[in-house]
Design a protein around this motif. Structure first.
Motif, PDB file in Angstrom:
ATOM      1  N   TRP A  97     -56.995 -54.889 106.245  1.00  0.00           N
ATOM      2  CA  TRP A  97     -57.184 -56.244 107.129  1.00  0.00           C
ATOM      3  C   TRP A  97     -57.661 -57.208 106.157  1.00  0.00           C
ATOM      4  CZ3 TRP A  97     -61.675 -58.636 109.504  1.00  0.00           C
ATOM      5  CH2 TRP A  97     -62.739 -58.462 109.069  1.00  0.00           C
ATOM      6  N   ARG A  98     -57.504 -58.524 106.712  1.00  0.00           N
ATOM      7  CA  ARG A  98     -57.882 -59.668 106.043  1.00  0.00           C
ATOM      8  C   ARG A  98     -58.181 -60.800 107.135  1.00  0.00           C
ATOM      9  NH1 ARG A  98     -53.846 -61.984 101.715  1.00  0.00           N
ATOM     10  NH2 ARG A  98     -55.552 -63.751 101.606  1.00  0.00           N
ATOM     11  N   ILE A  99     -58.923 -61.713 106.574  1.00  0.00           N
ATOM     12  CA  ILE A  99     -59.348 -63.148 107.485  1.00  0.00           C
ATOM     13  C   ILE A  99     -58.558 -64.271 106.970  1.00  0.00           C
ATOM     14  CG2 ILE A  99     -61.081 -64.642 108.284  1.00  0.00           C
ATOM     15  CD1 ILE A  99     -62.916 -62.187 107.992  1.00  0.00           C
ATOM     16  N   LEU A 100     -57.858 -64.993 107.800  1.00  0.00           N
ATOM     17  CA  LEU A 100     -57.104 -66.217 107.482  1.00  0.00           C
ATOM     18  C   LEU A 100     -57.714 -67.252 107.718  1.00  0.00           C
ATOM     19  CD1 LEU A 100     -53.436 -64.862 108.260  1.00  0.00           C
ATOM     20  CD2 LEU A 100     -54.490 -64.859 105.948  1.00  0.00           C
ATOM     21  N   SER A 101     -57.791 -68.530 106.944  1.00  0.00           N
ATOM     22  CA  SER A 101     -58.274 -69.771 107.483  1.00  0.00           C
ATOM     23  C   SER A 101     -57.253 -70.736 107.073  1.00  0.00           C
ATOM     24  CB  SER A 101     -59.731 -70.109 107.031  1.00  0.00           C
ATOM     25  OG  SER A 101     -59.992 -71.336 107.087  1.00  0.00           O
ATOM     26  N   GLY A 102     -57.159 -71.804 108.457  1.00  0.00           N
ATOM     27  CA  GLY A 102     -55.953 -72.781 108.240  1.00  0.00           C
ATOM     28  C   GLY A 102     -56.499 -74.016 107.112  1.00  0.00           C
ATOM     29  N   ASN A 103     -57.947 -73.682 106.994  1.00  0.00           N
ATOM     30  CA  ASN A 103     -58.389 -74.870 105.622  1.00  0.00           C
ATOM     31  C   ASN A 103     -58.344 -74.189 104.367  1.00  0.00           C
ATOM     32  OD1 ASN A 103     -59.398 -76.533 108.039  1.00  0.00           O
ATOM     33  ND2 ASN A 103     -61.200 -75.274 107.958  1.00  0.00           N
ATOM     34  N   MET A 104     -57.892 -73.166 104.482  1.00  0.00           N
ATOM     35  CA  MET A 104     -57.402 -72.522 103.099  1.00  0.00           C
ATOM     36  C   MET A 104     -56.392 -71.750 103.072  1.00  0.00           C
ATOM     37  SD  MET A 104     -61.436 -71.090 102.163  1.00  0.00           S
ATOM     38  CE  MET A 104     -61.864 -70.845 103.822  1.00  0.00           C
ATOM     39  N   THR A 105     -55.024 -72.381 102.611  1.00  0.00           N
ATOM     40  CA  THR A 105     -53.598 -71.822 102.877  1.00  0.00           C
ATOM     41  C   THR A 105     -53.034 -71.984 101.453  1.00  0.00           C
ATOM     42  OG1 THR A 105     -52.972 -73.863 103.224  1.00  0.00           O
ATOM     43  CG2 THR A 105     -53.486 -72.474 105.199  1.00  0.00           C
ATOM     44  N   SER A 106     -52.169 -70.897 101.231  1.00  0.00           N
ATOM     45  CA  SER A 106     -51.381 -70.785 100.099  1.00  0.00           C
ATOM     46  C   SER A 106     -50.061 -70.212 100.531  1.00  0.00           C
ATOM     47  CB  SER A 106     -52.185 -69.730  99.330  1.00  0.00           C
ATOM     48  OG  SER A 106     -51.999 -68.257  99.909  1.00  0.00           O
ATOM     49  N   ASP A 107     -49.009 -70.259  99.778  1.00  0.00           N
ATOM     50  CA  ASP A 107     -47.720 -69.680 100.147  1.00  0.00           C
ATOM     51  C   ASP A 107     -47.911 -68.229 100.732  1.00  0.00           C
ATOM     52  OD1 ASP A 107     -46.698 -71.906  98.996  1.00  0.00           O
ATOM     53  OD2 ASP A 107     -46.128 -71.231  97.005  1.00  0.00           O
ATOM     54  N   GLN A 108     -48.610 -67.422 100.069  1.00  0.00           N
ATOM     55  CA  GLN A 108     -48.795 -66.086 100.696  1.00  0.00           C
ATOM     56  C   GLN A 108     -49.328 -65.999 102.139  1.00  0.00           C
ATOM     57  OE1 GLN A 108     -51.849 -63.650  99.300  1.00  0.00           O
ATOM     58  NE2 GLN A 108     -50.635 -61.756  99.342  1.00  0.00           N
ATOM     59  N   THR A 109     -50.773 -67.007 102.223  1.00  0.00           N
ATOM     60  CA  THR A 109     -51.004 -66.882 103.858  1.00  0.00           C
ATOM     61  C   THR A 109     -50.315 -67.631 104.655  1.00  0.00           C
ATOM     62  OG1 THR A 109     -52.419 -68.824 103.198  1.00  0.00           O
ATOM     63  CG2 THR A 109     -53.452 -66.670 102.593  1.00  0.00           C
ATOM     64  N   ARG A 110     -49.411 -68.710 104.534  1.00  0.00           N
ATOM     65  CA  ARG A 110     -48.505 -69.123 105.283  1.00  0.00           C
ATOM     66  C   ARG A 110     -47.374 -68.192 105.830  1.00  0.00           C
ATOM     67  NH1 ARG A 110     -49.792 -74.085 102.214  1.00  0.00           N
ATOM     68  NH2 ARG A 110     -48.417 -73.309 100.439  1.00  0.00           N
ATOM     69  N   VAL A 111     -47.173 -67.259 104.886  1.00  0.00           N
ATOM     70  CA  VAL A 111     -46.167 -66.259 105.340  1.00  0.00           C
ATOM     71  C   VAL A 111     -47.062 -65.420 106.587  1.00  0.00           C
ATOM     72  CG1 VAL A 111     -45.043 -64.277 104.735  1.00  0.00           C
ATOM     73  CG2 VAL A 111     -44.674 -66.267 103.449  1.00  0.00           C
ATOM     74  N   LEU A 112     -48.149 -65.040 106.128  1.00  0.00           N
ATOM     75  CA  LEU A 112     -48.754 -64.216 107.062  1.00  0.00           C
ATOM     76  C   LEU A 112     -49.291 -64.959 108.336  1.00  0.00           C
ATOM     77  CD1 LEU A 112     -51.411 -62.725 104.319  1.00  0.00           C
ATOM     78  CD2 LEU A 112     -49.451 -61.584 105.468  1.00  0.00           C
ATOM     79  N   PHE A 113     -49.632 -66.199 108.189  1.00  0.00           N
ATOM     80  CA  PHE A 113     -49.819 -66.881 109.498  1.00  0.00           C
ATOM     81  C   PHE A 113     -48.492 -67.085 110.326  1.00  0.00           C
ATOM     82  CE2 PHE A 113     -53.499 -69.537 107.774  1.00  0.00           C
ATOM     83  CZ  PHE A 113     -54.419 -69.273 108.826  1.00  0.00           C
ATOM     84  N   SER A 114     -47.386 -67.088 109.870  1.00  0.00           N
ATOM     85  CA  SER A 114     -46.216 -66.954 110.331  1.00  0.00           C
ATOM     86  C   SER A 114     -45.929 -65.766 111.193  1.00  0.00           C
ATOM     87  CB  SER A 114     -44.804 -67.434 109.473  1.00  0.00           C
ATOM     88  OG  SER A 114     -43.863 -67.387 109.974  1.00  0.00           O
ATOM     89  N   LYS A 115     -46.253 -64.848 110.408  1.00  0.00           N
ATOM     90  CA  LYS A 115     -46.113 -63.432 111.001  1.00  0.00           C
ATOM     91  C   LYS A 115     -47.082 -63.271 112.508  1.00  0.00           C
ATOM     92  CE  LYS A 115     -44.198 -61.145 107.093  1.00  0.00           C
ATOM     93  NZ  LYS A 115     -44.353 -60.146 105.894  1.00  0.00           N
ATOM     94  N   ALA A 116     -48.291 -63.503 112.236  1.00  0.00           N
ATOM     95  CA  ALA A 116     -49.195 -63.895 113.170  1.00  0.00           C
ATOM     96  C   ALA A 116     -48.729 -64.534 114.528  1.00  0.00           C
ATOM     97  CB  ALA A 116     -50.653 -64.037 112.653  1.00  0.00           C
TER      98      ALA A 116
END
Length: 209
Positions: free
Chosen positions: A39-58
């Motif tokens: 599991w992991r926590i994502l924040s819209g204030n701290m994004t990267s190419d990898q987290t943007r993919v994860l945001f898209s999947k969520a």
């Protein structure tokens, strides 16, 4: 929270993972876990190419399980992306919202949006599990991770808006109870709680670690 966001994905606590795998038969004959669950926590204030993919999947999971949450009956602006990234829209305040995800073999299977209002209160306005992964206990795992996090931060109460058809599930399976009206009014006065039409606000005490 920033440290947790920067830390990336984390393995689940061993007791939690063992209980899950034994219940779901996800160990082979030698007792080895077949799936890599994290599991992991994502924040819209701290994004990267990898987290943007994860945001898209969520976001895809949320949109698959829910109709768009619109600003008003006259507007078509969908608030789900704003909630995901913690950005406000008009008079809706989403600052401080985080997205928690559960991954199995690197695939996002469950997601939840949460926000912490100091040590008194945290809210969980939106949760969803991918359609082909429902009924396997993945959301229970993610909720346990979130509750463990809240307990480590000494948060006292977790609240969420439950649709009428889901209220029994939340109360019987996850230990929530209906929030008294006067308490809801106080929380709404002191915090920007998310309240949706056709839902009841539920609450549960956060167990100590």
């Amino acid at each position: 929270m920033q440290k947790l966001v920067f830390g990336g994905e984390e393995k689940l606590p061993e007791p939690l993972l063992n209980a899950f795998t034994q219940k779901n038969g996800q160990k082979d004959s030698e007792g080895t876990v077949n799936s890599d669950v994290r599991w992991r926590i994502l924040s819209g204030n701290m994004t990267s190419d990898q987290t943007r993919v994860l945001f898209s999947k969520a976001a895809a999971i949320f949109h698959d399980q829910f109709n768009p949450i619109v600003y008003s009956n006259k507007a078509s602006h969908d608030l789900i992306p704003d909630m995901l990234f913690g950005r406000s829209y008009m008079d809706h305040y989403f600052e401080g919202m985080y997205c928690a995800i559960l991954t199995v073999n690197s695939s996002v299977v469950s997601a939840a949006i949460f926000r912490i209002f100091g040590q008194e209160l945290a809210e969980l306005p939106l949760v969803a599990t991918s359609g082909d992964c429902q009924g396997k206990g993945y959301f229970r795992l993610l909720l346990s991770c979130i509750e463990n996090l809240l307990a480590s931060l000494n948060v006292k109460t977790l609240v969420l808006p439950a649709a009428d058809e889901a209220e029994l599930m939340w109360t019987e399976k996850f230990g929530f109870e209906k929030m008294p009206c006067d308490q809801l009014k106080r929380y709404q006065r002191d915090n920007h709680l998310m309240v949706f039409g056709g839902t009841s606000m539920l609450q549960k005490p956060v167990s100590s670690c």
